[in-house]
Design a protein around this motif. Structure first.
Motif, PDB file in Angstrom:
ATOM      1  N   ALA A 124      53.554   6.439   3.329  1.00 33.13           N
ATOM      2  CA  ALA A 124      54.476   7.570   3.365  1.00 33.13           C
ATOM      3  C   ALA A 124      55.929   7.094   3.359  1.00 33.13           C
ATOM      4  N   PHE A 125      56.218   6.020   4.106  1.00 33.46           N
ATOM      5  CA  PHE A 125      57.602   5.537   4.179  1.00 33.46           C
ATOM      6  C   PHE A 125      58.071   4.999   2.825  1.00 33.46           C
ATOM      7  N   ALA A 128      58.303   7.775   0.216  1.00 34.22           N
ATOM      8  CA  ALA A 128      59.517   8.588   0.345  1.00 34.22           C
ATOM      9  C   ALA A 128      60.720   7.874  -0.250  1.00 34.22           C
ATOM     10  N   LEU A 131      60.441   8.182  -4.020  1.00 33.23           N
ATOM     11  CA  LEU A 131      60.830   9.517  -4.476  1.00 33.23           C
ATOM     12  C   LEU A 131      62.340   9.716  -4.415  1.00 33.23           C
ATOM     13  N   ALA A 132      62.955   9.125  -3.382  1.00 31.09           N
ATOM     14  CA  ALA A 132      64.404   9.287  -3.247  1.00 31.09           C
ATOM     15  C   ALA A 132      65.177   8.551  -4.336  1.00 31.09           C
ATOM     16  N   LEU A 160      54.322  10.832  -7.235  1.00 33.32           N
ATOM     17  CA  LEU A 160      53.387  11.647  -6.449  1.00 33.32           C
ATOM     18  C   LEU A 160      51.960  11.498  -6.955  1.00 33.32           C
TER      19      LEU A 160
END
Length: 405
Positions: A124-125, A128, A131-132, A160
């Motif tokens: 998840a980290f 993220a 994605l950023a 994703l």
């Protein structure tokens, strides 16, 4: 075929019995090599297509094109380390893809490997972060044929997609590992139950050995003691005692052979074994004790002993045998009374009692395990057993067992 023959079709994390996410090194299986080669070729093909688009742009300097080629090749080669260092490879390729669109394919594959081999928190980290920074690369090096918004949306959707796919693969592998662990646990429990059943059977055989051999060896002890203390006995009495000793030794040896045979081959047929004792053979047991010099009175009030259940008859026989053995050891010379009564629907009862001996004697040591075993045997048969000294001296053993109508 055994499961080992299919190990080459499994991922290394499953073939080596490791949970997905374990950090231990494992050798690649044939399936891993095929998957790694395929992903390497996909990343190289994606990078070459991007490199061709960059080369088609006449404004791109030659040095930038050479740098893109070298960095893209290094990114594809770095995928070979994604199984051993998935976090490090994913972080590195995510940072490189900020300025190198050629490494975008390798970055997506590294994120997929990260989601497969690591728990949710690091995935998840790093996801993220990916994605950023997805819109940053089109901003730094825009594609002339695609708008900024379209490039950003495509980058986010691809990130994703690979992360979701990797987590689905990881969940499926964890489910397989869990089911396999349950199967192993069930097999282990079944083996433990079988071992416990075997141990209980051996304990039952050991108790049976005690009951049988104690009866035979007590006869040997009594008659050997008689010969020792009465060397001047008549020849006929000495011969009779020697015959009883011989017969008892033979019977004890035969019983011991049968028990050892059961221990060696518990699953074999018992056709060659001698018939099990029943209520009908109680008369033979009393006659055997009388031949050993005991004064035994049998009062059998059962109208038809042959109709008694086999298990109940065996239990009554063994209770009588153990009680007669104890009377022979602890009350030599005292008369013994055996009373058996009952019928279908009324149950079956047996009582063995003897008074205290009139003459002094040398006591024979005993452990008391025989009466404990008889109590357990009676309880298992659905009945009860009581034993203890009589008020005026002596000893009584009384048992009651079920006899269905």
């Amino acid at each position: 075929m055994t499961r080992t023959e299919y190990r080459w079709l499994l991922p290394s994390s499953l073939a080596d019995d490791e949970l997905p996410g374990d950090r231990g090194r494992s050798r690649r299986t044939v399936r891993d090599w095929a998957v790694d080669i395929t992903l390497f070729l996909c990343a190289a093909g994606f990078g070459m297509s991007v490199l061709a688009a960059i080369e088609a742009d006449a404004t791109t300097p030659g040095g930038v094109l050479l740098a893109d080629s070298l960095v893209g090749a290094a990114a594809c080669c770095g995928l070979w380390a994604r199984r051993r260092w998935p976090v490090g490879v994913a972080v590195t390729l995510t940072a490189v893809s900020l300025v190198e669109p050629v490494a975008a394919g390798a970055m997506l594959i590294s994120l997929f490997g990260l989601a497969v081999h690591r728990p949710f928190r690091p995935v998840a980290f790093i996801g993220a972060v990916a994605l950023a920074v997805a819109p940053v690369q089109p901003m730094l090096r825009p594609d002339p044929g695609t708008s900024f918004v379209a490039s950003s949306v495509i980058g986010v959707l691809l990130v994703l997609l690979v992360l979701s796919w990797g987590m689905v693969v990881r969940s499926r592998r964890q489910l397989v590992v869990t089911l396999r662990e349950r199967a192993r646990r069930a097999e282990t429990e079944a083996a433990l139950r079988a071992e416990q059943a075997q141990r209980l059977a051996r304990e039952a055989i050991a108790r049976e050995m005690h009951d049988v051999l104690a009866h035979r060896l007590t006869l040997l002890s009594v008659h050997a003691g008689a010969l020792e203390f009465r060397p001047d006995a008549p020849t006929a009495e000495v011969a009779r005692a020697a015959g009883v000793i011989r017969d008892s030794a033979h019977e004890a040896l035969q019983d011991l052979r049968e028990i050892i045979g059961v221990l060696r081959a518990p699953g074999e047929s018992e056709d060659g074994n001698r018939p099990q004792p029943t209520l009908v053979t109680l008369d033979a047991l009393v006659d055997e004790s009388r031949s050993a010099g005991m004064e035994v009175t049998l009062d059998n009030r059962v109208a038809d002993p042959e109709r008694a259940p086999a298990a109940t008859g065996r239990t009554v026989y063994r209770i009588a045998r153990e009680a007669l053995t104890n009377a022979r050891k602890h009350a030599p010379g005292a008369p013994v009374g055996v009373t058996v009564a009952g019928g279908p629907g009324d149950g079956l009862s047996i009582e063995v009692d003897n008074p205290a001996p009139d003459v002094p004697f040398d006591p024979v040591p005993g452990s008391g395990q025989g009466l404990i075993g008889l109590t357990e045997r009676a309880n298992l048969a659905g009945g009860s057993l009581d034993h203890g000294p009589r008020p005026g001296g002596g000893f009584t053993v009384r048992a009651r067992l079920p006899w269905p109508a």
